[in-house]
Design an enzyme around this catalytic site. Structure first.
Site, short mmCIF file in Angstrom:
data_model
loop_
_atom_site.label_atom_id
_atom_site.label_comp_id
_atom_site.label_asym_id
_atom_site.label_seq_id
_atom_site.Cartn_x
_atom_site.Cartn_y
_atom_site.Cartn_z
N PRO A 69 0.79 -1.22 0.00
CA PRO A 69 0.00 0.00 0.00
C PRO A 69 0.83 1.28 0.00
CG PRO A 69 -0.11 -1.10 2.13
CD PRO A 69 0.54 -2.06 1.19
N ASN A 70 0.31 2.23 -0.74
CA ASN A 70 0.85 3.60 -0.84
C ASN A 70 2.13 3.70 -1.66
OD1 ASN A 70 -1.19 4.88 0.85
ND2 ASN A 70 -0.25 3.75 2.54
N ARG B 149 5.17 10.99 -2.42
CA ARG B 149 4.91 10.61 -1.04
C ARG B 149 6.17 10.81 -0.19
NH1 ARG B 149 4.82 4.39 1.11
NH2 ARG B 149 4.19 4.88 3.24
N TYR C 139 11.36 8.72 1.18
CA TYR C 139 11.34 7.72 0.11
C TYR C 139 11.98 8.20 -1.19
CZ TYR C 139 8.07 5.52 3.31
OH TYR C 139 7.50 4.94 4.42
N ASN D 136 7.95 -5.72 -1.23
CA ASN D 136 7.92 -4.62 -0.28
C ASN D 136 6.47 -4.54 0.17
OD1 ASN D 136 7.91 -2.31 1.22
ND2 ASN D 136 8.91 -1.01 -0.31
N ALA E 31 3.32 -0.92 4.64
CA ALA E 31 2.78 -0.92 6.01
C ALA E 31 2.32 -2.31 6.45
CB ALA E 31 1.62 0.08 6.11
N GLU F 220 12.64 -9.77 1.10
CA GLU F 220 11.88 -8.61 1.59
C GLU F 220 12.72 -7.36 1.39
OE1 GLU F 220 11.18 -8.94 5.79
OE2 GLU F 220 10.32 -6.91 5.95
N HIS G 288 12.82 -2.87 1.62
CA HIS G 288 12.25 -1.59 2.03
C HIS G 288 13.13 -0.47 1.52
CE1 HIS G 288 9.41 -3.60 4.62
NE2 HIS G 288 10.41 -4.38 5.01
N ARG H 203 13.64 4.11 12.05
CA ARG H 203 12.40 4.89 12.10
C ARG H 203 11.61 4.56 13.36
NH1 ARG H 203 9.53 4.62 6.47
NH2 ARG H 203 8.40 6.35 7.47
C1 DQA Z 1 8.41 0.86 3.58
C2 DQA Z 1 8.55 1.06 5.10
C3 DQA Z 1 7.21 0.85 5.80
O1 DQA Z 1 7.36 1.06 7.20
C4 DQA Z 1 6.19 1.83 5.28
O2 DQA Z 1 4.94 1.59 5.86
C5 DQA Z 1 6.10 1.87 3.79
C6 DQA Z 1 7.32 1.73 3.00
C7 DQA Z 1 9.72 1.18 2.84
O3 DQA Z 1 9.83 0.78 1.68
O4 DQA Z 1 10.59 1.86 3.39
O5 DQA Z 1 5.05 2.08 3.23
O6 DQA Z 1 8.12 -0.51 3.35
#
Ligand code: DQA
Length: 151
Positions: A12-13, A20, A25, A76, A79, A100, A102, A109
């Site tokens: 998501p997002n 964003r 990011y 990825n 959240a 995995e 990120h 964080r």
């Molecule tokens: C994320 C880190 C997560 O905590 C966050 O909710 C994201 C992006 C990252 O790629 O750094 O949406 O997965």
């Protein structure tokens, strides 16, 4: 032998990348990340197909549908990394190698980002290198498939 096929899943997002929270990011878009992965796939002799969803069940469906089509998953979960037993269970159920990734270093964080439900069942995790986390992750996954070793 057919080229290995990798499912790339974005949670998501991540469709909002580019606009964003650029301080966290960066300004790269999701399309650019996917293009980088498709270009790298040619060098690595693999196939890559990318899917983004804001919906947990849709991501679970995509993981289940990878069986019989894909040899590994680069994810990825965004959240959902920190909340989703369903995504972890789906990854465990299909028993494909998973890496995995990120963009941000989740351990630098907020505390709630320090726990990943999926980390215990993946081959490995790459966190904190921006878009490069994905390209490093794809290289690591292909290396793992070629060598099938556990450290
Ligand atoms: C994320 C880190 C997560 O905590 C966050 O909710 C994201 C992006 C990252 O790629 O750094 O949406 O997965």
């Amino acid at each position: 032998m057919n080229l290995p096929s990798i499912l790339v899943l974005h949670g998501p997002n991540l469709n909002l990348l580019g606009q964003r929270e650029p301080g966290i990011y960066g300004t790269i878009t999701l399309d650019s990340i996917n293009e980088q992965l498709l270009t790298l796939a040619q060098t690595l002799d693999c196939k890559v197909h990318c899917h983004q969803s804001n919906h947990e069940g849709d991501l679970v469906d995509a993981i289940q549908n990878a069986v019989g089509h894909d040899h590994g998953i680069l994810i990825n979960a965004a959240a959902y990394t920190h909340t989703s037993v369903a995504i972890r269970d789906a990854l465990a159920a299909v028993a494909l190698p998973v890496v995995e990734v990120h963009l941000s270093n989740i351990y630098r964080r907020e505390d709630f980002r320090h726990h990943s439900y999926i980390a215990p069942i993946v081959v490995g995790q790459i966190s904190g290198f921006g878009a490069q986390s994905y390209t490093l992750g794809l290289q690591a996954l292909i290396y793992h498939l070629q060598h099938q070793t556990s450290p």
